[in-house]
Enzyme design. Structure first.
Site, PDB file in Angstrom:
ATOM      1  N   GLU A  45     -57.594  19.090  -7.708  1.00 38.70           N
ATOM      2  CA  GLU A  45     -58.170  20.315  -7.156  1.00 38.70           C
ATOM      3  C   GLU A  45     -57.604  20.630  -5.780  1.00 38.70           C
ATOM      4  O   GLU A  45     -57.267  19.726  -5.008  1.00 38.70           O
ATOM      5  CB  GLU A  45     -59.690  20.163  -7.026  1.00 38.70           C
ATOM      6  CG  GLU A  45     -60.385  19.900  -8.351  1.00 38.70           C
ATOM      7  CD  GLU A  45     -61.824  19.461  -8.177  1.00 38.70           C
ATOM      8  OE1 GLU A  45     -62.612  19.712  -9.107  1.00 38.70           O
ATOM      9  OE2 GLU A  45     -62.152  18.854  -7.132  1.00 38.70           O
ATOM     10  N   ASP A  62     -69.785  16.782 -10.970  1.00 42.27           N
ATOM     11  CA  ASP A  62     -68.994  17.663 -10.101  1.00 42.27           C
ATOM     12  C   ASP A  62     -67.825  18.332 -10.810  1.00 42.27           C
ATOM     13  O   ASP A  62     -66.863  18.747 -10.174  1.00 42.27           O
ATOM     14  CB  ASP A  62     -68.486  16.890  -8.881  1.00 42.27           C
ATOM     15  CG  ASP A  62     -67.622  15.688  -9.265  1.00 42.27           C
ATOM     16  OD1 ASP A  62     -67.400  15.465 -10.477  1.00 42.27           O
ATOM     17  OD2 ASP A  62     -67.166  14.980  -8.353  1.00 42.27           O
TER      18      ASP A  62
END
Length: 352
Positions: free
Chosen positions: A67, A238
């Site tokens: 990410e 998450d």
């Protein structure tokens, strides 16, 4: 708009290595760093509307996720590169690794490059404790920690630094992880109880932190394990498909999130309808929304991590490292004598 700083040599950027980050944290003191980070995050969350915000940019694979997490205000731009690969521990690697950069919006020049594997663990714990200070039951002393991996000790220390939590009830699927936790914090002044199950760990706990790593939809806490008045700090869920709480808990909890567009994709609330009501935590800090409304309320901080927290952490390290020897100059930026003559600079490098 003025630059964040004007270095004497434009090619050099301060770099904080893993070694220097560890030494900086020990120099300042772990609990001081956690409390300071919570303060920086609170300051930035209170000016939430000033930020450019976007959900993190994720590349998912069967093995994990990579990410990028950017955030910016009118003066500074920050980003973090971070991965999440739960299987990594089997090969001696970290589940999460990260690095980040802070840059000057006025010039576009970086002003800090730093490791963020350790810093992410610190800021995640600081964010958890900051939220709990506004959402947990008053006078709480006991926290259950379900999942005793790399994040767990930081969570315990942050909750003591900000809330005074000193009684810990632990459980992990791997007893070696719990033994590691106890070994690391046995002399830190906590009362630590290693429990035989998650059900046993939550008994008598006013705060429950779940921080597991498996990338799958799981039920770490079933509905009947969470009683009235408890605060839940859900950290492990998450990414899409990765959750820790039974949906029944969510439907009776007051839910607080960092950034709803991201959390609805990645957090526990991915299990709920897209319009299920939640409160963004910055609204609690500004007084625009209430935190804990009643002693018997169940509150949930559905934490997935948001880029403004990393922005705050980068600001903090920039400010603190300037007072210490724990950084080195990195030759990162081209700086030709004539800004228009980049090619000439390359050619002259062969003449030395």
């Amino acid at each position: 708009m003025t630059a964040l700083h004007t270095p004497a040599t434009l090619n050099l950027v301060p770099f904080v290595s893993v070694d220097h980050m560890m030494k900086l944290v020990l120099h300042l003191g772990v609990e001081r760093v956690l409390a300071d980070l919570a303060g920086y995050i609170a300051d930035d969350f209170r000016r939430w509307p000033e930020f450019d915000k976007t959900p993190r940019i994720a590349a998912h694979s069967p093995d994990g996720v990579i990410e990028l997490m950017p955030a910016a205000d009118r003066r500074a731009y920050g980003f973090k590169y971070v991965n999440g690969h739960p299987k990594n521990t089997a090969t001696g690697r970290q589940t999460v690794t990260a690095f980040g950069m802070l840059a000057d919006v006025a010039t576009g020049y970086p002003v800090l490059l730093t490791e963020m594997t350790i810093l992410t663990a610190l800021r995640t714990a600081a964010m958890s404790a900051l939220a709990a200070r506004h959402l947990a039951p008053e006078g709480a002393t006991t926290m259950a920690i379900i999942g005793n991996g790399a994040q767990s000790e930081f969570q315990a220390l942050a909750f003591r630094a900000l809330l005074g939590i000193d009684r810990l009830r632990l459980w992990d699927t791997d007893p070696a992880a719990t033994a590691k936790f106890r070994r690391n914090l046995d002399a830190a002044g906590f009362t630590i109880t290693a429990c035989r199950s998650a059900e046993a760990a939550v008994e008598g706990a006013e705060i429950i932190t779940t921080v597991t790593a498996d990338k799958r939809r799981a039920t770490i806490l079933s509905d009947n394990m969470v009683g009235a008045g408890v605060h839940l700090n859900a950290v492990g869920g998450d990414c899409p498909g990765k959750t820790e709480l039974a949906a029944g808990i969510l439907t009776r909890a007051d839910i607080f999130v960092e950034y709803a567009p991201q959390t609805r994709i990645e957090g526990e609330i991915q299990q709920l309808a897209p319009d299920h009501p939640v409160t963004e935590f910055w609204q609690v800090l500004t007084g625009d929304a209430p935190g804990r409304r009643a002693a018997d309320a169940v509150t949930l901080f559905d934490s997935v991590g948001f880029a403004i927290e990393d922005f705050s952490a980068l600001r903090y390290i920039r400010d603190r490292v300037a007072e210490t020897p724990f950084a080195q100059d990195l030759d990162l930026l081209a700086d030709p004598d004539d800004p228009r003559d980049l090619y000439g600079m390359v050619m002259r490098a062969g003449q030395g």
